[in-house]
Design a protein around this motif. Structure first.
Motif, PDB file in Angstrom:
ATOM      1  N   ASN A 214       0.844  -1.191   0.000  1.00 53.99           N
ATOM      2  CA  ASN A 214       0.000   0.000   0.000  1.00 53.99           C
ATOM      3  C   ASN A 214       0.879   1.241   0.000  1.00 53.99           C
ATOM      4  OD1 ASN A 214      -3.104  -0.799   0.966  1.00 53.99           O
ATOM      5  ND2 ASN A 214      -1.542  -2.263   1.618  1.00 53.99           N
ATOM      6  N   VAL A 215       0.568   2.178  -0.899  1.00 53.70           N
ATOM      7  CA  VAL A 215       1.247   3.471  -0.923  1.00 53.70           C
ATOM      8  C   VAL A 215       0.213   4.533  -0.562  1.00 53.70           C
ATOM      9  CG1 VAL A 215       2.534   5.129  -2.300  1.00 53.70           C
ATOM     10  CG2 VAL A 215       2.884   2.677  -2.669  1.00 53.70           C
ATOM     11  N   LYS A 216       0.502   5.289   0.500  1.00 52.27           N
ATOM     12  CA  LYS A 216      -0.464   6.239   1.051  1.00 52.27           C
ATOM     13  C   LYS A 216       0.148   7.632   1.125  1.00 52.27           C
ATOM     14  CE  LYS A 216      -3.519   6.796   5.074  1.00 52.27           C
ATOM     15  NZ  LYS A 216      -3.920   6.175   6.363  1.00 52.27           N
ATOM     16  N   GLY A 217      -0.570   8.613   0.624  1.00 55.82           N
ATOM     17  CA  GLY A 217      -0.061   9.978   0.649  1.00 55.82           C
ATOM     18  C   GLY A 217      -0.044  10.561   2.052  1.00 55.82           C
ATOM     19  N   SER A 218       0.901  11.467   2.311  1.00 54.66           N
ATOM     20  CA  SER A 218       0.954  12.156   3.599  1.00 54.66           C
ATOM     21  C   SER A 218       0.051  13.377   3.600  1.00 54.66           C
ATOM     22  CB  SER A 218       2.395  12.588   3.913  1.00 54.66           C
ATOM     23  OG  SER A 218       3.237  11.463   4.002  1.00 54.66           O
TER      24      SER A 218
END
Length: 455
Positions: A214-218
């Motif tokens: 999973n790649v999640k934006g800050s």
């Protein structure tokens, strides 16, 4: 025809007349409460007292104007207090939007990098198998062939070695910010990629219990991620050049991104896997609340006037403190300011990015709105402090004017007022003298009447 009185009678009548005159004067003092009732009584005291009373009357007349000025300042001060509470409510609304934003970051989840058969072979969880998988094809083949896990290995994702050998690079982009890094891919695992993404500051990565990356934006901006082969800027460099970063992003369209679990169908036009920004219904609902509170700031400022003067709408109030004119006049001029949401730097809220508006779906806009509200509170505190200082001056002068008026009146009374106790005692003494004079007159008359006995 003149009547001749004996010396005794004439003396008694004169004494009685004098006593009566003094008694009349004392009775007048007791009736008026003054020992000086005209300039004849005492010119200096009479005119001095008149001057003091006149100034006292003038100062008393100024008290109404001072009182109106004080009430005008207090009305504006109450308005500032109310607006401050509204701004605090706006801050609370922004915090709610930010809290919702933190729970709804743009996220992209890939397909599972491990399966149940690999769990049986390795006795590890799907998550641990996925994290331990190497990125590059362990056999060194040119084809993108993944190797499954064995009892002693978690396998690899099968990214083929490129023109630059096992050199790998990643590119993470959020909004206008791009983070790139490269490393030797021979022993690079998914865990290494996760750690590298987490260093970016613009996105975070993790492998869930299903074995999915999973790649999640800050922040609230769209998040793009790509991985592939790329040349380093120099033989010893860890980072890659901007040109190579673009190459990494483009490589994401092919087998590289697919190998780490992102499907080709997930790719954007530029080839990067993209986590779309989320339009939150919660934040959308907060927009109306924010704008309603903002409108009330303007309405409250308009209603903060007193007797037709509103210091929060740019009006001016002048408070006169003494009875003089020209350069000798003492007064306080207070220039108000036009207070509104716009002047405080509080923009309207909306759901899209527009100049002069707060986009509730954008973290940067929410952060800027927080700063604007903090600045608005600072401005309100400054205005409140100024009003407080002016109010203190006006109230001090009001108390001083009352006291000075009393001093002037008391001074005038001291010059012309009669001492009631003393005058009453004097009147009693005169009444006694009057009775004695009447007795003396009676005796004198009896002496004259003795002549009648001779006839």
């Amino acid at each position: 025809m003149a009547i001749t009185l004996s010396a005794g009678v004439r003396s008694a009548v004169s004494s009685l007349s004098s006593v009566q005159s003094q008694a009349t004067a004392i009775q007048n003092r007791l009736a008026t409460g003054k020992k000086v009732n005209s300039a004849i009584d005492s010119p200096v005291n009479y005119f001095t007292a008149a001057s003091l009373n006149e100034r006292s009357s003038q100062l008393t007349g100024l008290l109404d104007g001072i009182s109106n000025g004080i009430q005008t300042i207090q009305a504006a001060s109450k308005g500032i207090d109310g607006i401050t509470k509204l701004v605090s409510s706006l801050q609370s609304t922004i915090k709610q939007a930010q809290a919702d934003a933190a729970q709804n970051r743009p996220t992209k989840a890939g397909t599972a990098l491990a399966n149940a058969s690999e769990v049986a072979l390795t006795a590890k969880s799907l998550k641990d198998i996925a994290l331990d998988k190497k990125i590059v094809d362990a056999t060194g083949g040119t084809a993108a062939t993944a190797d499954g896990a064995t009892a002693t290995s978690s396998g690899d994702l099968g990214i083929a070695a490129g023109a630059f050998g096992n050199r790998l690079a990643i590119s993470v982009k959020a909004g206008s910010t791009t983070y790139t890094a490269s490393f030797d891919g021979a022993n690079t695992t998914v865990r290494d990629v996760v750690n590298e993404i987490n260093k970016s500051g613009i996105a975070t990565a993790f492998v869930d219990e299903k074995g999915q990356l999973n790649v999640k934006g800050s922040g609230s901006d769209d998040v793009e991620f790509g991985i592939g082969n790329a040349a380093p800027a120099s033989a010893a460099a860890a980072d890659i050049t901007a040109a190579n970063a673009a190459a990494v992003t483009a490589a994401g369209t092919g087998g590289s991104n697919t190998a780490i679990g992102f499907l080709a169908a997930d790719a954007t036009a530029v080839g990067a896997i993209k986590g779309q920004a989320i339009t939150s219904a919660v934040r959308s609902n907060l927009i109306q609340q924010f704008n309603d509170l903002r409108t009330q700031i303007d309405e409250l400022a308009k209603d903060s006037g007193y007797n037709g003067v509103n210091l929060l709408q740019g009006d001016k109030v002048s408070i006169q403190f003494n009875e003089k004119t020209g350069k000798n006049q003492s007064k306080l001029d207070i220039q108000g300011s036009t207070l509104s949401a716009d002047n405080l730097g509080i923009n309207q809220a909306t759901n899209t990015t527009l100049t002069g508006f707060v986009n509730f779906q954008n973290d940067t806009d929410l952060d800027n709105a927080t700063k604007s509200l903090t600045g608005a509170l600072t401005s309100l505190k400054s205005i409140s402090s100024s009003l407080g200082a002016n109010l203190s001056v006006a109230q001090t002068r009001q108390d001083f004017t009352k006291d000075l008026s009393n001093v002037l009146s008391q001074g005038a009374d001291n010059l012309v007022a009669a001492d009631g106790n003393q005058e009453a005692a004097n009147l009693l003494a005169l009444q006694t003298r009057q009775q004695l004079s009447q007795t003396a007159l009676s005796l004198s008359n009896q002496s004259d009447q003795a002549i009648l006995r001779l006839f």
